[in-house]
Design a protein around this motif. Structure first.
Motif, PDB file in Angstrom:
ATOM      1  N   GLY A 141      51.112  74.514  28.240  1.00 41.07           N
ATOM      2  CA  GLY A 141      51.767  73.363  28.476  1.00 41.07           C
ATOM      3  C   GLY A 141      53.488  73.683  27.752  1.00 41.07           C
ATOM      4  N   HIS A 142      53.338  74.336  26.972  1.00 38.97           N
ATOM      5  CA  HIS A 142      54.979  74.621  26.682  1.00 38.97           C
ATOM      6  C   HIS A 142      55.684  75.250  27.775  1.00 38.97           C
ATOM      7  CE1 HIS A 142      58.182  76.485  24.136  1.00 38.97           C
ATOM      8  NE2 HIS A 142      57.749  75.845  23.352  1.00 38.97           N
ATOM      9  N   GLU A 143      56.735  74.608  27.527  1.00 36.87           N
ATOM     10  CA  GLU A 143      57.975  75.843  28.900  1.00 36.87           C
ATOM     11  C   GLU A 143      57.493  77.609  28.535  1.00 36.87           C
ATOM     12  OE1 GLU A 143      62.224  75.164  27.749  1.00 36.87           O
ATOM     13  OE2 GLU A 143      61.759  75.643  25.983  1.00 36.87           O
ATOM     14  N   LEU A 144      57.152  77.965  27.524  1.00 32.94           N
ATOM     15  CA  LEU A 144      57.292  79.063  27.530  1.00 32.94           C
ATOM     16  C   LEU A 144      55.415  79.725  27.983  1.00 32.94           C
ATOM     17  CD1 LEU A 144      59.103  80.795  23.853  1.00 32.94           C
ATOM     18  CD2 LEU A 144      59.621  80.462  26.083  1.00 32.94           C
ATOM     19  N   THR A 145      54.700  78.914  28.814  1.00 33.62           N
ATOM     20  CA  THR A 145      53.683  78.869  28.734  1.00 33.62           C
ATOM     21  C   THR A 145      53.810  80.199  30.023  1.00 33.62           C
ATOM     22  OG1 THR A 145      52.671  77.070  28.446  1.00 33.62           O
ATOM     23  CG2 THR A 145      51.208  77.847  29.669  1.00 33.62           C
ATOM     24  N   GLU A 146      54.302  80.433  30.753  1.00 37.74           N
ATOM     25  CA  GLU A 146      54.278  81.591  32.495  1.00 37.74           C
ATOM     26  C   GLU A 146      54.462  82.618  31.803  1.00 37.74           C
ATOM     27  OE1 GLU A 146      56.498  81.995  36.682  1.00 37.74           O
ATOM     28  OE2 GLU A 146      56.402  79.871  34.799  1.00 37.74           O
ATOM     29  N   GLN A 147      55.568  82.474  30.921  1.00 39.33           N
ATOM     30  CA  GLN A 147      55.862  84.368  30.103  1.00 39.33           C
ATOM     31  C   GLN A 147      54.396  84.676  29.049  1.00 39.33           C
ATOM     32  OE1 GLN A 147      58.397  85.804  30.178  1.00 39.33           O
ATOM     33  NE2 GLN A 147      57.596  87.559  28.878  1.00 39.33           N
ATOM     34  N   VAL A 148      54.319  83.818  28.026  1.00 40.07           N
ATOM     35  CA  VAL A 148      53.005  84.072  27.639  1.00 40.07           C
ATOM     36  C   VAL A 148      51.873  84.570  28.000  1.00 40.07           C
ATOM     37  CG1 VAL A 148      51.445  83.323  25.601  1.00 40.07           C
ATOM     38  CG2 VAL A 148      53.938  82.458  25.668  1.00 40.07           C
ATOM     39  N   ARG A 149      51.607  83.905  29.212  1.00 39.73           N
ATOM     40  CA  ARG A 149      50.405  84.471  30.316  1.00 39.73           C
ATOM     41  C   ARG A 149      51.026  85.793  30.763  1.00 39.73           C
ATOM     42  NH1 ARG A 149      46.223  81.013  31.347  1.00 39.73           N
ATOM     43  NH2 ARG A 149      46.861  78.503  31.572  1.00 39.73           N
ATOM     44  N   PHE A 150      52.009  85.392  31.737  1.00 41.46           N
ATOM     45  CA  PHE A 150      52.477  87.487  31.465  1.00 41.46           C
ATOM     46  C   PHE A 150      52.466  88.301  30.431  1.00 41.46           C
ATOM     47  CE2 PHE A 150      55.544  90.848  32.145  1.00 41.46           C
ATOM     48  CZ  PHE A 150      55.746  90.762  33.114  1.00 41.46           C
ATOM     49  N   ASP A 151      52.464  88.144  29.713  1.00 46.72           N
ATOM     50  CA  ASP A 151      52.522  88.799  28.721  1.00 46.72           C
ATOM     51  C   ASP A 151      51.162  89.586  27.822  1.00 46.72           C
ATOM     52  OD1 ASP A 151      54.931  88.695  28.244  1.00 46.72           O
ATOM     53  OD2 ASP A 151      55.229  87.766  26.546  1.00 46.72           O
ATOM     54  N   LEU A 152      50.248  87.994  28.630  1.00 50.72           N
ATOM     55  CA  LEU A 152      48.708  88.268  27.812  1.00 50.72           C
ATOM     56  C   LEU A 152      48.487  89.449  28.933  1.00 50.72           C
ATOM     57  CD1 LEU A 152      46.250  87.945  26.544  1.00 50.72           C
ATOM     58  CD2 LEU A 152      45.711  85.279  27.886  1.00 50.72           C
ATOM     59  N   THR A 153      49.165  88.714  30.259  1.00 52.59           N
ATOM     60  CA  THR A 153      48.320  89.856  31.272  1.00 52.59           C
ATOM     61  C   THR A 153      48.778  91.809  31.355  1.00 52.59           C
ATOM     62  OG1 THR A 153      48.053  88.286  33.649  1.00 52.59           O
ATOM     63  CG2 THR A 153      48.356  90.125  33.225  1.00 52.59           C
ATOM     64  N   ASP A 154      50.134  91.614  30.933  1.00 57.50           N
ATOM     65  CA  ASP A 154      50.463  93.043  30.542  1.00 57.50           C
ATOM     66  C   ASP A 154      49.953  93.446  29.724  1.00 57.50           C
ATOM     67  OD1 ASP A 154      51.702  95.293  30.300  1.00 57.50           O
ATOM     68  OD2 ASP A 154      53.503  94.042  28.770  1.00 57.50           O
ATOM     69  N   SER A 155      49.429  92.671  28.238  1.00 58.03           N
ATOM     70  CA  SER A 155      48.538  93.255  27.321  1.00 58.03           C
ATOM     71  C   SER A 155      47.077  93.554  27.746  1.00 58.03           C
ATOM     72  CB  SER A 155      48.258  92.092  26.429  1.00 58.03           C
ATOM     73  OG  SER A 155      47.637  91.560  26.116  1.00 58.03           O
ATOM     74  N   LEU A 156      46.536  92.663  28.849  1.00 57.75           N
ATOM     75  CA  LEU A 156      45.401  93.403  28.847  1.00 57.75           C
ATOM     76  C   LEU A 156      45.429  94.490  30.390  1.00 57.75           C
ATOM     77  CD1 LEU A 156      43.773  89.776  30.131  1.00 57.75           C
ATOM     78  CD2 LEU A 156      42.787  90.994  27.951  1.00 57.75           C
TER      79      LEU A 156
END
Length: 355
Positions: A280-295
């Motif tokens: 829910g933090h404002e960086l959540t979308e960016q973190v999800r993008f990075d997680l997808t990148d790592s996967l």
């Protein structure tokens, strides 16, 4: 007149003066010798007391500086000299208003043979005036001098505050002909992070250093500063940002997934942990993008390894890595990679028939 001629006319004389002149802002009082003999100490004490009564603190200070330089004075006389030295130094500082005393004069107080507390007070006052004047690098260098001479001085909190202000300001300035504000900013901010690691607003120092190292693509230095921020300022509102940035920069640093799988796994774990803590933090979308990148990168790594095992006829190895690629691609939501991994599995013999 050409540019070179204008430069020569305007700046060469200045440079020669700076190279050859040794400007002293604190001039010794007229009539006060630099050195005295032991039998003149009583006279010096009397002259200092009279000067203080006449509100001439620098005269008193100069007499006591000369007397305090002597060795072997009787203890009673030494105590009297020291007391007058402190009184005259304090009154001399009080007599200097911020308007009348240039910072350079206050900086020279550090070199006077006066008590440490007074020397630091005067010199740091000069550093504060330098900051107010916008001479941030000069302020930083003066604080360095104070710390070298008196490492555990009593005004370290104020020094830390001025260092933070100076370093951050330098980091936002463009470099000129004769100086590199960026280099000076690195020096001031790193000095602050090493010597004043817990100073108030120090979290801003670590964040700015990390940003600057990232701009230079010095990934691991940037990561280190973000980690120091989270360790030294765990309650800072900047912690979620740094915790998100560490795995992001780790992903930036990875050039070949075949040889950096451990780094990819570390980034994935850090990102998943971040989402557990800060969803829910404002960086959540960016973190999800990075997680997808790592996967996705982990999937590609497993597909490469599975392909190698398939080439050499290692069926269990091929099956293990292809199956793991299916799982990773599914979590990443990448249907194409998942289909590629499933086709690899489909080409394998059933497990019971595998050698």
């Amino acid at each position: 007149m050409s540019l070179i001629q204008r430069f020569t006319t305007r700046f060469i004389p200045l440079l020669l003066c700076l190279a050859g002149c040794n400007t002293t802002y604190i001039q010794r009082s007229e009539g006060v010798p630099k050195e005295i003999e032991p039998d003149q100490v009583a006279t010096a004490i009397g002259a200092a007391e009279e000067a203080l009564l006449d509100d001439r603190p620098q005269v008193a200070l100069d007499w006591m500086r000369a007397a305090s330089a002597l060795e072997g004075l009787p203890s009673s006389q030494r105590s009297r000299v020291q007391r007058l030295l402190e009184i005259s130094a304090e009154r001399f500082l009080d007599s200097l208003s911020d308007e009348d005393a240039p910072p350079e004069l206050l900086a020279e107080i550090l070199d006077l043979e006066i008590p440490r507390q007074l020397a630091v007070t005067g010199a740091l006052r000069g550093a504060r005036l330098l900051v107010e004047r916008g001479d941030y690098n000069d302020a930083f260098e003066l604080i360095e001098r104070i710390d070298r001479r008196f490492p555990a001085h009593h005004l370290r909190p104020e020094a830390g505050r001025l260092l933070v202000e100076s370093g951050l300001a330098l980091s936002e300035l463009k470099s000129g002909w004769f100086s590199s504000n960026r280099d000076n900013a690195f020096a001031a901010l790193e000095y602050c992070s090493i010597n004043y690691p817990l100073t108030p607003r120090g979290d801003l120092v670590y964040r700015r250093l990390a940003e600057m190292y990232e701009e230079d693509q010095r990934w691991f230095l940037a990561i280190a500063r973000h980690e120091e921020l989270t360790q030294n300022f765990p309650q800072s509102p900047l912690v979620p940002y740094s915790l998100a940035r560490v795995p992001h920069l780790l992903l930036e640093s990875i050039e070949s997934p075949e040889y950096d799988r451990n780094a990819l796994l570390t980034a994935r774990q850090d990102l998943e942990r971040w989402l557990d803590d800060y969803e829910g933090h404002e960086l959540t979308e960016q973190v999800r993008f990075d997680l997808t990148d790592s996967l996705v990168r982990l999937t590609l790594s497993d597909l490469d390894i599975a392909g190698f095992y398939h080439t050499v006829g290692n069926v269990p190895g091929t099956r293990f890595h292809a199956a793991r690629a299916v799982e990773e691609a599914s979590l990443a939501g990448d249907d194409d990679l998942r289909a590629q991994a499933e086709r690899m599995l489909d080409r394998l013999p059933p497990p019971e028939d595998a050698p």
